[in-house]
Design an enzyme around this catalytic site. Sequence first.
Site, short mmCIF file in Angstrom:
data_model
loop_
_atom_site.label_atom_id
_atom_site.label_comp_id
_atom_site.label_asym_id
_atom_site.label_seq_id
_atom_site.Cartn_x
_atom_site.Cartn_y
_atom_site.Cartn_z
N HIS A 249 21.65 96.71 -1.15
CA HIS A 249 22.98 97.24 -0.86
C HIS A 249 23.92 96.06 -0.61
O HIS A 249 23.54 95.07 0.03
CB HIS A 249 22.90 98.14 0.37
N ARG B 277 25.91 99.28 -4.96
CA ARG B 277 24.51 99.44 -5.35
C ARG B 277 24.45 99.69 -6.85
O ARG B 277 25.45 100.05 -7.48
CB ARG B 277 23.87 100.62 -4.61
N LYS C 73 26.21 102.83 -9.01
CA LYS C 73 27.17 103.48 -8.13
C LYS C 73 28.59 103.17 -8.60
O LYS C 73 28.81 102.33 -9.47
CB LYS C 73 26.98 103.03 -6.68
N ASP D 120 34.13 100.35 -5.53
CA ASP D 120 34.69 100.63 -4.21
C ASP D 120 35.35 99.35 -3.71
O ASP D 120 34.72 98.29 -3.69
CB ASP D 120 33.58 101.07 -3.25
N CYS E 210 36.06 98.22 -0.84
CA CYS E 210 35.52 97.52 0.33
C CYS E 210 34.50 96.47 -0.08
O CYS E 210 34.30 95.46 0.60
CB CYS E 210 34.90 98.50 1.32
N TYR E 211 33.85 96.67 -1.25
CA TYR E 211 32.88 95.69 -1.73
C TYR E 211 33.54 94.45 -2.31
O TYR E 211 32.84 93.49 -2.66
CB TYR E 211 31.92 96.34 -2.73
N ASP F 189 40.01 103.17 -1.48
CA ASP F 189 38.69 102.91 -2.06
C ASP F 189 38.79 102.73 -3.58
O ASP F 189 38.38 101.73 -4.15
CB ASP F 189 37.78 104.07 -1.67
N ASP G 179 43.10 104.08 3.84
CA ASP G 179 42.64 104.08 5.22
C ASP G 179 42.57 102.63 5.70
O ASP G 179 42.66 101.70 4.90
CB ASP G 179 41.29 104.78 5.37
N HIS H 150 39.44 100.38 4.30
CA HIS H 150 39.58 99.85 2.95
C HIS H 150 40.77 98.90 2.83
O HIS H 150 40.74 97.97 2.01
CB HIS H 150 39.68 100.99 1.94
#
Length: 512
Positions: free
Chosen positions: A249, A292, A295, A298, A300-301, A416, A423, A426
């Site tokens: 992850h 991952r 997936k 996103d 945040c990654y 995201d 939010d 993020h």
Amino acid sequence: MRKPTGKAAKMLGDDPPPIFNPVETKVELFPGMKTDGLETRSSMDQAEIERLCTELLDSCAPERAHLFRELHQSYLVRGLTNLPSGYASLDASRPWILFWILHSLELLGLFDRRHSEADARRIYAFLDRCQASTGGFGGGPGQIAHLAPTYAATMSLVILGSEAGWKIVDRQRMYNFLMSVKRKEGLLKGGFAVTVGGEVDTRGTYITLAVASILNIVTPELVEGVAEFVGRNQTYEGGIGAEPGNEAHGGYTYCGLAALRIINRTDAVDLDALLRWATQRQMSLEGGFQGRTNKLVDSCYSWWVGGIFPLIQPLLNPMQRLTASDKTETNTSTETETETETDAKTESPTPTQDTTRSTSKATTTTDESQTNPSLSTPNNSENEQVNDLGLCLFDTEKLQEYIIFCCQMNHGGLRDKPGKRPDYYHTCYSLSGLSMAQHQLEADGKNGLRKTGPLGGRYNLLKETDPLYNATPARLARAMAFFRTLPLPVPISNSSSSGEGGEMEEEEAIPT
């Protein structure tokens, strides 16, 4: 003309062989996703995200990229006093909300303009009430200590940058709390539970070491077995999972590698496999990262995976290591930055760089340099040669395009992915990833280095953030310098019940 009757003709049959047509075949830059004829919710969501991102990216030229500074500022400042009702579910994460907002303002270069001493005192009082009697911080006043809000509270105090805030931390009780959640036996030996009786994972390991190294409470008994625990969490893919046997992850991989960097034990994992896994997480069409395998992208990654690269980059070739003073200076001032913020170009307080590149699982040593990280960085050879191919391990421009074109909201905040709402979480980690992408080092074609820089011009330039702790280097250096003047905690076997944190006057807390 007589029809051929030979053996070859019989094998080919009656139909003539096709005639080669030299017409160019159209090649798709990003071929369609392979589903093996089986559509799933994930494959349909991926196709929709690719459609949305394609529309946004095709309609925007990179040179016209624009960061909505003022809109993000308004969105962030509102969150310090008023939150939407949906945030009620995060009542146990109030220090996190505070950190996400403060760090975002810090990266935008707006922090000193947006808070006063009165604001700071209110925040200190709020965080002091979140500090548990057992040590550590809870998710709100009166809540039990938990590693996650402990990290968020500590980093918020680092950002605020005042001794008045730093002194509220009861270091001895903090140390006692960290040791109380450490696993000392079994498969999870060397790991840390996020709270008493809670889950043990790689996240807890990073948080413990990050907080301990900032507060100067790292001891041999605290780090014993940590490297081996992280090493057991590395998967066959190369990334790191939450615990042994879990899927690799992005967040846990960052936490695991950062933890090993803090204690100088990156030899505990296979760096080649880890790098291979991390580079495969950048999405070819969207430009952002997934957390991952298989997936969705996103934002945040952008930090949790993108932040892996500045951690691993100095380990790949010792001849490519740089001290902060050797880096090509980039003037980080913008129209919205203050003189105080400009001071953030001081040396980054990262622990001693670990140049080990081994695929073996080494055992823990008791060398002091591995248990008490210093703030020094290695010296370069005067004849250092830089790879002409550059040092960037991912496409920094594509990542910036995804964040700016696909994740910004025209009323402030970042999301995201397209189709989602903004939010504070993020927003924070999108900006952290954007900063990291802007300050990566690449070859300048003259046997030297330069920073990658911002997409769309200098107005979009963010403050640089430290890859180990995710705070601006100058503020981090000041906090760590203060805590270095304080003594190490008493080992857990000899610790007393008395702490060193002082009581603060009761003031109104930041309503979250």
